[in-house]
Design a protein around this motif. Structure first.
Motif, PDB file in Angstrom:
ATOM      1  N   PHE A 108      47.180  64.463 -42.301  1.00 30.32           N
ATOM      2  CA  PHE A 108      46.219  65.178 -41.467  1.00 30.32           C
ATOM      3  C   PHE A 108      44.835  64.522 -41.544  1.00 30.32           C
ATOM      4  O   PHE A 108      44.162  64.348 -40.523  1.00 30.32           O
ATOM      5  N   ALA A 109      44.410  64.182 -42.754  1.00 27.92           N
ATOM      6  CA  ALA A 109      43.091  63.571 -42.930  1.00 27.92           C
ATOM      7  C   ALA A 109      43.027  62.223 -42.220  1.00 27.92           C
ATOM      8  O   ALA A 109      42.023  61.898 -41.572  1.00 27.92           O
ATOM      9  N   ALA A 110      44.088  61.442 -42.315  1.00 31.21           N
ATOM     10  CA  ALA A 110      44.116  60.150 -41.628  1.00 31.21           C
ATOM     11  C   ALA A 110      44.063  60.345 -40.112  1.00 31.21           C
ATOM     12  O   ALA A 110      43.353  59.617 -39.397  1.00 31.21           O
ATOM     13  N   GLU A 111      44.770  61.329 -39.624  1.00 34.71           N
ATOM     14  CA  GLU A 111      44.763  61.617 -38.180  1.00 34.71           C
ATOM     15  C   GLU A 111      43.361  62.054 -37.725  1.00 34.71           C
ATOM     16  O   GLU A 111      42.884  61.633 -36.670  1.00 34.71           O
ATOM     17  N   LEU A 112      42.701  62.889 -38.540  1.00 30.35           N
ATOM     18  CA  LEU A 112      41.334  63.307 -38.213  1.00 30.35           C
ATOM     19  C   LEU A 112      40.378  62.117 -38.194  1.00 30.35           C
ATOM     20  O   LEU A 112      39.525  62.011 -37.307  1.00 30.35           O
ATOM     21  N   ALA A 113      40.523  61.220 -39.157  1.00 25.53           N
ATOM     22  CA  ALA A 113      39.655  60.044 -39.218  1.00 25.53           C
ATOM     23  C   ALA A 113      39.867  59.163 -37.989  1.00 25.53           C
ATOM     24  O   ALA A 113      38.905  58.664 -37.394  1.00 25.53           O
ATOM     25  N   GLU A 114      41.113  58.957 -37.600  1.00 28.91           N
ATOM     26  CA  GLU A 114      41.401  58.126 -36.425  1.00 28.91           C
ATOM     27  C   GLU A 114      40.840  58.762 -35.159  1.00 28.91           C
ATOM     28  O   GLU A 114      40.236  58.083 -34.326  1.00 28.91           O
ATOM     29  N   ALA A 115      41.034  60.063 -34.992  1.00 29.88           N
ATOM     30  CA  ALA A 115      40.518  60.754 -33.810  1.00 29.88           C
ATOM     31  C   ALA A 115      38.984  60.702 -33.800  1.00 29.88           C
ATOM     32  O   ALA A 115      38.373  60.473 -32.745  1.00 29.88           O
ATOM     33  N   GLY A 116      38.379  60.913 -34.962  1.00 30.93           N
ATOM     34  CA  GLY A 116      36.927  60.860 -35.062  1.00 30.93           C
ATOM     35  C   GLY A 116      36.381  59.491 -34.708  1.00 30.93           C
ATOM     36  O   GLY A 116      35.367  59.367 -34.013  1.00 30.93           O
ATOM     37  N   ALA A 173      23.155  59.753 -29.328  1.00 34.32           N
ATOM     38  CA  ALA A 173      22.962  59.123 -30.641  1.00 34.32           C
ATOM     39  C   ALA A 173      23.112  60.159 -31.748  1.00 34.32           C
ATOM     40  O   ALA A 173      23.718  59.890 -32.795  1.00 34.32           O
ATOM     41  N   GLY A 174      22.570  61.355 -31.522  1.00 40.17           N
ATOM     42  CA  GLY A 174      22.722  62.421 -32.520  1.00 40.17           C
ATOM     43  C   GLY A 174      24.169  62.833 -32.686  1.00 40.17           C
ATOM     44  O   GLY A 174      24.647  63.035 -33.809  1.00 40.17           O
ATOM     45  N   ALA A 175      24.886  62.932 -31.564  1.00 45.06           N
ATOM     46  CA  ALA A 175      26.311  63.285 -31.639  1.00 45.06           C
ATOM     47  C   ALA A 175      27.090  62.189 -32.359  1.00 45.06           C
ATOM     48  O   ALA A 175      27.967  62.473 -33.176  1.00 45.06           O
ATOM     49  N   HIS A 176      26.743  60.937 -32.072  1.00 44.01           N
ATOM     50  CA  HIS A 176      27.433  59.815 -32.729  1.00 44.01           C
ATOM     51  C   HIS A 176      27.178  59.840 -34.229  1.00 44.01           C
ATOM     52  O   HIS A 176      28.099  59.632 -35.033  1.00 44.01           O
ATOM     53  N   GLU A 177      25.938  60.110 -34.616  1.00 36.87           N
ATOM     54  CA  GLU A 177      25.600  60.149 -36.041  1.00 36.87           C
ATOM     55  C   GLU A 177      26.383  61.241 -36.768  1.00 36.87           C
ATOM     56  O   GLU A 177      26.920  61.028 -37.850  1.00 36.87           O
ATOM     57  N   ARG A 178      26.462  62.433 -36.165  1.00 40.00           N
ATOM     58  CA  ARG A 178      27.211  63.532 -36.788  1.00 40.00           C
ATOM     59  C   ARG A 178      28.698  63.187 -36.879  1.00 40.00           C
ATOM     60  O   ARG A 178      29.353  63.464 -37.885  1.00 40.00           O
ATOM     61  N   LEU A 179      29.212  62.586 -35.834  1.00 38.35           N
ATOM     62  CA  LEU A 179      30.627  62.222 -35.824  1.00 38.35           C
ATOM     63  C   LEU A 179      30.913  61.126 -36.851  1.00 38.35           C
ATOM     64  O   LEU A 179      31.927  61.178 -37.558  1.00 38.35           O
ATOM     65  N   ALA A 180      30.018  60.155 -36.942  1.00 33.40           N
ATOM     66  CA  ALA A 180      30.201  59.076 -37.918  1.00 33.40           C
ATOM     67  C   ALA A 180      30.195  59.645 -39.339  1.00 33.40           C
ATOM     68  O   ALA A 180      30.996  59.238 -40.185  1.00 33.40           O
ATOM     69  N   SER A 200      31.100  62.660 -40.173  1.00 30.16           N
ATOM     70  CA  SER A 200      32.377  63.368 -40.334  1.00 30.16           C
ATOM     71  C   SER A 200      33.503  62.391 -40.656  1.00 30.16           C
ATOM     72  O   SER A 200      34.358  62.670 -41.498  1.00 30.16           O
ATOM     73  N   VAL A 201      33.498  61.252 -39.992  1.00 30.24           N
ATOM     74  CA  VAL A 201      34.531  60.249 -40.260  1.00 30.24           C
ATOM     75  C   VAL A 201      34.398  59.731 -41.685  1.00 30.24           C
ATOM     76  O   VAL A 201      35.391  59.615 -42.414  1.00 30.24           O
ATOM     77  N   ARG A 202      33.148  59.440 -42.101  1.00 28.50           N
ATOM     78  CA  ARG A 202      32.945  58.955 -43.483  1.00 28.50           C
ATOM     79  C   ARG A 202      33.429  59.986 -44.493  1.00 28.50           C
ATOM     80  O   ARG A 202      34.095  59.651 -45.478  1.00 28.50           O
ATOM     81  N   LEU A 203      33.115  61.252 -44.254  1.00 29.03           N
ATOM     82  CA  LEU A 203      33.551  62.301 -45.176  1.00 29.03           C
ATOM     83  C   LEU A 203      35.067  62.457 -45.168  1.00 29.03           C
ATOM     84  O   LEU A 203      35.676  62.711 -46.213  1.00 29.03           O
TER      85      LEU A 203
END
Length: 168
Positions: free
Chosen positions: A10-18, A42-49, A51-54
């Motif tokens: 699940f975590a890998a799938e979330l990272a790929e989708a993110g 840019a703000g949305a990208h930063e938040r998404l990035a 989330s992917v890192r986490l």
């Protein structure tokens, strides 16, 4: 399939989708013509990035936990070490965050300040994952973060005496 394997999947799938969404948002930000749209994207990208890192960190933690479960008990316990260092990491992040935020508040307000503070949080989270985070003097970290955030050099920021001394 074990519960651990499912969580990892699940975590890998979330990272790929993110990552896919982050790429799309980055592309949209580059193509946007209005400054307001660029800033919002840019703000949305930063938040998404972030989330992917986490999510990636979560995947790594799941791997460590699985390896720890398989390791003989005479090996050092990484989780116990993380728990022991967590208060020191939190304190150091708070010290550095407060000093850099004072710098931001002196020259910026509104949306610019918010963007800088979000960037600061991302940089702090990344730097806290490095071994140097607790070894570097707090003021050295403040200087580096201020340079990375392109804050003016003429600001003077003081840390409490205990913070200047570094880890005990």
């Amino acid at each position: 399939m074990s519960l651990h394997d499912r969580h990892k999947e699940f975590a890998a799938e979330l990272a790929e989708a993110g990552m896919a969404l982050a790429r799309d948002i980055a592309e949209a930000a580059l193509k946007a013509e209005a400054v307001a749209d660029k800033i919002a994207l840019a703000g949305a990208h930063e938040r998404l990035a972030r989330s992917v890192r986490l999510t990636i960190q979560l995947c790594e933690r799941l791997e460590r936990n699985a390896a720890q479960a398989e390791r003989p008990s005479d090996q050092p316990d990484i989780t116990a070490l993380e728990r022991r260092l967590a208060p020191q990491l939190d304190l150091r992040k708070a010290q550095v965050r407060a000093a850099v935020r004072r710098s931001i508040e002196q020259d910026y307000e509104g949306e610019d300040a918010e963007i800088l503070e979000r960037s600061l949080e991302g940089l702090l989270e990344e730097w806290a994952l490095t071994r140097r985070f607790l070894d570097e003097p707090p003021m050295a970290m403040v200087s580096v973060l201020r340079r990375k955030l392109k804050l003016p050099d003429d600001l003077r920021v003081e840390l409490p005496q205990a913070a200047r001394a570094g880890p005990s």
